[in-house]
Design a protein around this motif. Sequence first.
Motif, PDB file in Angstrom:
ATOM      1  N   SER A   2      42.551  35.476 -15.215  1.00 64.55           N
ATOM      2  CA  SER A   2      41.334  35.521 -14.406  1.00 64.55           C
ATOM      3  C   SER A   2      40.131  34.901 -15.071  1.00 64.55           C
ATOM      4  O   SER A   2      39.138  34.602 -14.402  1.00 64.55           O
ATOM      5  CB  SER A   2      41.003  36.986 -14.085  1.00 64.55           C
ATOM      6  N   THR A   3      40.172  34.723 -16.390  1.00 64.65           N
ATOM      7  CA  THR A   3      39.023  34.214 -17.124  1.00 64.65           C
ATOM      8  C   THR A   3      39.064  32.690 -17.159  1.00 64.65           C
ATOM      9  O   THR A   3      40.062  32.111 -17.598  1.00 64.65           O
ATOM     10  CB  THR A   3      39.013  34.766 -18.562  1.00 64.65           C
ATOM     11  N   PRO A   4      38.017  32.033 -16.674  1.00 65.72           N
ATOM     12  CA  PRO A   4      38.023  30.560 -16.705  1.00 65.72           C
ATOM     13  C   PRO A   4      37.995  30.039 -18.127  1.00 65.72           C
ATOM     14  O   PRO A   4      37.465  30.697 -19.033  1.00 65.72           O
ATOM     15  CB  PRO A   4      36.727  30.198 -15.962  1.00 65.72           C
ATOM     16  N   PRO A   5      38.585  28.877 -18.360  1.00 67.93           N
ATOM     17  CA  PRO A   5      38.589  28.303 -19.712  1.00 67.93           C
ATOM     18  C   PRO A   5      37.176  27.955 -20.144  1.00 67.93           C
ATOM     19  O   PRO A   5      36.329  27.645 -19.306  1.00 67.93           O
ATOM     20  CB  PRO A   5      39.455  27.049 -19.569  1.00 67.93           C
ATOM     21  N   PRO A   6      36.872  27.977 -21.442  1.00 70.64           N
ATOM     22  CA  PRO A   6      35.532  27.658 -21.908  1.00 70.64           C
ATOM     23  C   PRO A   6      35.173  26.214 -21.605  1.00 70.64           C
ATOM     24  O   PRO A   6      36.023  25.329 -21.607  1.00 70.64           O
ATOM     25  CB  PRO A   6      35.624  27.901 -23.426  1.00 70.64           C
ATOM     26  N   ARG A  40      32.574  33.391  -8.145  1.00 70.94           N
ATOM     27  CA  ARG A  40      32.503  32.943  -9.536  1.00 70.94           C
ATOM     28  C   ARG A  40      31.626  33.876 -10.388  1.00 70.94           C
ATOM     29  O   ARG A  40      30.703  33.434 -11.081  1.00 70.94           O
ATOM     30  CB  ARG A  40      31.947  31.522  -9.623  1.00 70.94           C
ATOM     31  N   PRO A  41      31.856  35.188 -10.336  1.00 73.04           N
ATOM     32  CA  PRO A  41      30.999  36.117 -11.083  1.00 73.04           C
ATOM     33  C   PRO A  41      31.247  36.027 -12.580  1.00 73.04           C
ATOM     34  O   PRO A  41      32.337  35.651 -13.030  1.00 73.04           O
ATOM     35  CB  PRO A  41      31.425  37.485 -10.550  1.00 73.04           C
ATOM     36  N   ALA A  42      30.239  36.374 -13.344  1.00 77.95           N
ATOM     37  CA  ALA A  42      30.412  36.467 -14.791  1.00 77.95           C
ATOM     38  C   ALA A  42      31.311  37.672 -15.091  1.00 77.95           C
ATOM     39  O   ALA A  42      31.097  38.768 -14.559  1.00 77.95           O
ATOM     40  CB  ALA A  42      29.065  36.623 -15.470  1.00 77.95           C
ATOM     41  N   LEU A  43      32.311  37.471 -15.939  1.00 68.83           N
ATOM     42  CA  LEU A  43      33.269  38.525 -16.256  1.00 68.83           C
ATOM     43  C   LEU A  43      32.976  39.125 -17.628  1.00 68.83           C
ATOM     44  O   LEU A  43      32.555  38.427 -18.546  1.00 68.83           O
ATOM     45  CB  LEU A  43      34.694  37.976 -16.226  1.00 68.83           C
ATOM     46  N   THR A  97      42.078  36.443  -6.731  1.00 71.41           N
ATOM     47  CA  THR A  97      41.869  35.003  -6.868  1.00 71.41           C
ATOM     48  C   THR A  97      40.853  34.499  -5.855  1.00 71.41           C
ATOM     49  O   THR A  97      39.968  33.693  -6.176  1.00 71.41           O
ATOM     50  CB  THR A  97      43.208  34.254  -6.686  1.00 71.41           C
ATOM     51  N   ASP A  98      40.946  34.982  -4.623  1.00 70.87           N
ATOM     52  CA  ASP A  98      40.018  34.564  -3.574  1.00 70.87           C
ATOM     53  C   ASP A  98      38.595  35.014  -3.888  1.00 70.87           C
ATOM     54  O   ASP A  98      37.639  34.237  -3.756  1.00 70.87           O
ATOM     55  CB  ASP A  98      40.459  35.131  -2.224  1.00 70.87           C
ATOM     56  N   VAL A  99      38.425  36.258  -4.314  1.00 70.76           N
ATOM     57  CA  VAL A  99      37.084  36.775  -4.620  1.00 70.76           C
ATOM     58  C   VAL A  99      36.472  36.021  -5.799  1.00 70.76           C
ATOM     59  O   VAL A  99      35.288  35.652  -5.764  1.00 70.76           O
ATOM     60  CB  VAL A  99      37.144  38.293  -4.909  1.00 70.76           C
ATOM     61  N   LEU A 100      37.252  35.788  -6.843  1.00 70.74           N
ATOM     62  CA  LEU A 100      36.719  35.086  -8.006  1.00 70.74           C
ATOM     63  C   LEU A 100      36.346  33.646  -7.658  1.00 70.74           C
ATOM     64  O   LEU A 100      35.368  33.105  -8.186  1.00 70.74           O
ATOM     65  CB  LEU A 100      37.731  35.106  -9.148  1.00 70.74           C
TER      66      LEU A 100
END
Length: 239
Positions: free
Chosen positions: A234-238, A169-172, A162-165
């Motif tokens: 881990s994937t942000p909402p669209p 904010r890298p593209a997954l 969670t901290d790294v993301l």
Amino acid sequence: MPEHPAVELTVDAVLAPLLPARARRAARLRVRHEEHATAGHVVQAAGVPLTEVGPLTVDGAPASPGDRLPPGAALHAGAVSRPEAVPAGGFLLDVHLGSLARRMRLLGLDAAWSAHADDPDLVVRARAEDRVLLTADRGLLMRRALPRGALVAGAGADEQLTDVLDRFRPALAPLTRCTACSAPLRTAAKEEVAAGLPEGTRRSCEEFSRCTGCGRVYWRGAHAARIDDLVRRSTPPPG
């Protein structure tokens, strides 16, 4: 007896836990002035790696880590801005972050890791491959030869992820990298990999991927639901 000249260091609240215990509540530390000490030296001597520091000011004016400090100076260290850009080479994790590396690879991030790399090896690899080094070791982040680094926060791999993301904010691209070596995966035909599959897998699965690096074969197995949950969290909402 006259007092020695001093420098007063203050830090943003997010950096306060890195200070000595006596200074954390106030986020303030008074330190003896040394003639040749720079702003960066004072900050790191207080326990705060420069990788975690954003803007510096001396007596309210913008400063650089290499600036010398006058006696009585008021030095303030702000926190690094988020999100940070990921260097072209991706991520490199120290030996204690193997579980985090696996989670990052599941999300499609290039996360290099070795159980046998010592600190000098990590610094050399970070420079040679243009990677940002992730570690919970503040001393490692203070090595002068290290080009990019980040202090990882969290009690376990999930909190660390969670901290790294949040920081980068890298593209997954979930399920596109090998969890063993981080190399990209490619689609593999069933007949190409059938000889090495367990009998039950040959009967029940039709879709496979193979690592382009180590050759490991992947399919949706018993852990698929847990992996799907990790990807979903881990994937942000669209939008």
